[in-house]
Write a protein that holds these residues in place. Structure first.
Motif, PDB file in Angstrom:
ATOM      1  N   SER A   1       0.829  -1.210   0.000  1.00 49.08           N
ATOM      2  CA  SER A   1       0.000   0.000   0.000  1.00 49.08           C
ATOM      3  C   SER A   1       0.860   1.254   0.000  1.00 49.08           C
ATOM      4  O   SER A   1       0.570   2.218  -0.716  1.00 49.08           O
ATOM      5  CB  SER A   1      -0.931   0.021   1.212  1.00 49.08           C
TER       6      SER A   1
ATOM      7  N   GLN B   1       2.304   1.754  -3.441  1.00 53.91           N
ATOM      8  CA  GLN B   1       1.291   2.232  -4.384  1.00 53.91           C
ATOM      9  C   GLN B   1       1.037   3.727  -4.208  1.00 53.91           C
ATOM     10  O   GLN B   1       0.915   4.464  -5.186  1.00 53.91           O
ATOM     11  CB  GLN B   1      -0.002   1.436  -4.225  1.00 53.91           C
ATOM     12  N   VAL B   2       0.964   4.179  -2.962  1.00 57.16           N
ATOM     13  CA  VAL B   2       0.762   5.602  -2.691  1.00 57.16           C
ATOM     14  C   VAL B   2       1.956   6.407  -3.215  1.00 57.16           C
ATOM     15  O   VAL B   2       1.781   7.450  -3.857  1.00 57.16           O
ATOM     16  CB  VAL B   2       0.540   5.842  -1.182  1.00 57.16           C
ATOM     17  N   GLU B   3       3.163   5.918  -2.956  1.00 56.40           N
ATOM     18  CA  GLU B   3       4.358   6.613  -3.430  1.00 56.40           C
ATOM     19  C   GLU B   3       4.408   6.656  -4.954  1.00 56.40           C
ATOM     20  O   GLU B   3       4.752   7.689  -5.546  1.00 56.40           O
ATOM     21  CB  GLU B   3       5.612   5.929  -2.887  1.00 56.40           C
ATOM     22  N   ALA B   4       4.065   5.551  -5.610  1.00 57.18           N
ATOM     23  CA  ALA B   4       4.083   5.503  -7.071  1.00 57.18           C
ATOM     24  C   ALA B   4       3.068   6.476  -7.663  1.00 57.18           C
ATOM     25  O   ALA B   4       3.369   7.181  -8.643  1.00 57.18           O
ATOM     26  CB  ALA B   4       3.801   4.081  -7.558  1.00 57.18           C
ATOM     27  N   GLU B   5       1.897   6.553  -7.063  1.00 56.81           N
ATOM     28  CA  GLU B   5       0.869   7.482  -7.554  1.00 56.81           C
ATOM     29  C   GLU B   5       1.323   8.927  -7.356  1.00 56.81           C
ATOM     30  O   GLU B   5       1.130   9.775  -8.245  1.00 56.81           O
ATOM     31  CB  GLU B   5      -0.464   7.240  -6.845  1.00 56.81           C
ATOM     32  N   ALA B   6       1.958   9.205  -6.242  1.00 51.64           N
ATOM     33  CA  ALA B   6       2.472  10.558  -5.995  1.00 51.64           C
ATOM     34  C   ALA B   6       3.531  10.917  -7.034  1.00 51.64           C
ATOM     35  O   ALA B   6       3.553  12.055  -7.540  1.00 51.64           O
ATOM     36  CB  ALA B   6       3.041  10.654  -4.590  1.00 51.64           C
TER      37      ALA B   6
ATOM     38  N   ARG C   1       3.743   9.674 -10.103  1.00 53.36           N
ATOM     39  CA  ARG C   1       3.035   9.877 -11.380  1.00 53.36           C
ATOM     40  C   ARG C   1       2.421  11.273 -11.451  1.00 53.36           C
ATOM     41  O   ARG C   1       2.521  11.944 -12.462  1.00 53.36           O
ATOM     42  CB  ARG C   1       1.955   8.806 -11.569  1.00 53.36           C
ATOM     43  N   LEU C   2       1.797  11.678 -10.359  1.00 52.12           N
ATOM     44  CA  LEU C   2       1.184  13.006 -10.323  1.00 52.12           C
ATOM     45  C   LEU C   2       2.238  14.107 -10.427  1.00 52.12           C
ATOM     46  O   LEU C   2       2.046  15.119 -11.094  1.00 52.12           O
ATOM     47  CB  LEU C   2       0.338  13.174  -9.061  1.00 52.12           C
ATOM     48  N   TYR C   3       3.359  13.903  -9.758  1.00 55.59           N
ATOM     49  CA  TYR C   3       4.447  14.890  -9.792  1.00 55.59           C
ATOM     50  C   TYR C   3       5.003  15.016 -11.211  1.00 55.59           C
ATOM     51  O   TYR C   3       5.219  16.116 -11.721  1.00 55.59           O
ATOM     52  CB  TYR C   3       5.553  14.482  -8.811  1.00 55.59           C
TER      53      TYR C   3
END
Length: 143
Positions: free
Chosen positions: A128, A131-136, A138-140
């Protein structure tokens, strides 16, 4: 992440236990019904005196064979109960489990049992976090 937070997220506050004088058949039934891999073992006074895992039961097969179901939990349990604290991190708990080669760890705050975690709980938490780090990331990158 601290184990206190993991326990809060996990949300399952019921800790399954068995008595040291109960049978391995009783323990196997509980493990199977609840789809878990270990039980904390209570002594006559209610204190935690051991952990009984699937590995302990399999290990008992060599000595007891077909008569294993009548053996008492106290005969097969692991008595060296390694503990951790709610203030320990998920990474500390993972390292401890990896180094000591076990998969279940009771969480104590002082003398009070506050949780029981498995390596699966820790892995799920780390996934988890990744996943949060990867999404952050991607957004960055997208911004």
């Amino acid at each position: 992440m601290k184990l206190a937070e993991l326990l809060r997220i996990k949300g399952d506050s019921k800790i399954l236990k068995i008595k040291a004088d109960d049978s391995i058949a009783d323990a196997a039934t509980i493990l199977t019904e609840h789809k878990i891999g270990a039980l904390l073992v209570e002594g006559a006074d209610g204190a935690i005196v051991g952990i009984l895992s699937e590995r302990d039961i399999v290990g008992g097969m060599g000595a007891h064979g077909a008569d294993l179901h009548d053996v008492r939990v106290g005969e097969l349990m692991t008595t060296d109960v390694i503990r951790c604290s709610p203030n320990d991190s998920v990474l500390q708990a993972m390292a401890l489990m990896t180094d000591r080669r076990f998969r279940h760890l009771p969480v104590f705050e002082g003398d009070d049992l506050v949780g029981f975690i498995s390596v699966g709980d820790l892995v799920k938490c780390r996934i988890s976090e990744f996943q949060v780090e990867a999404e952050a990331m991607r957004l960055y990158i997208a911004s």
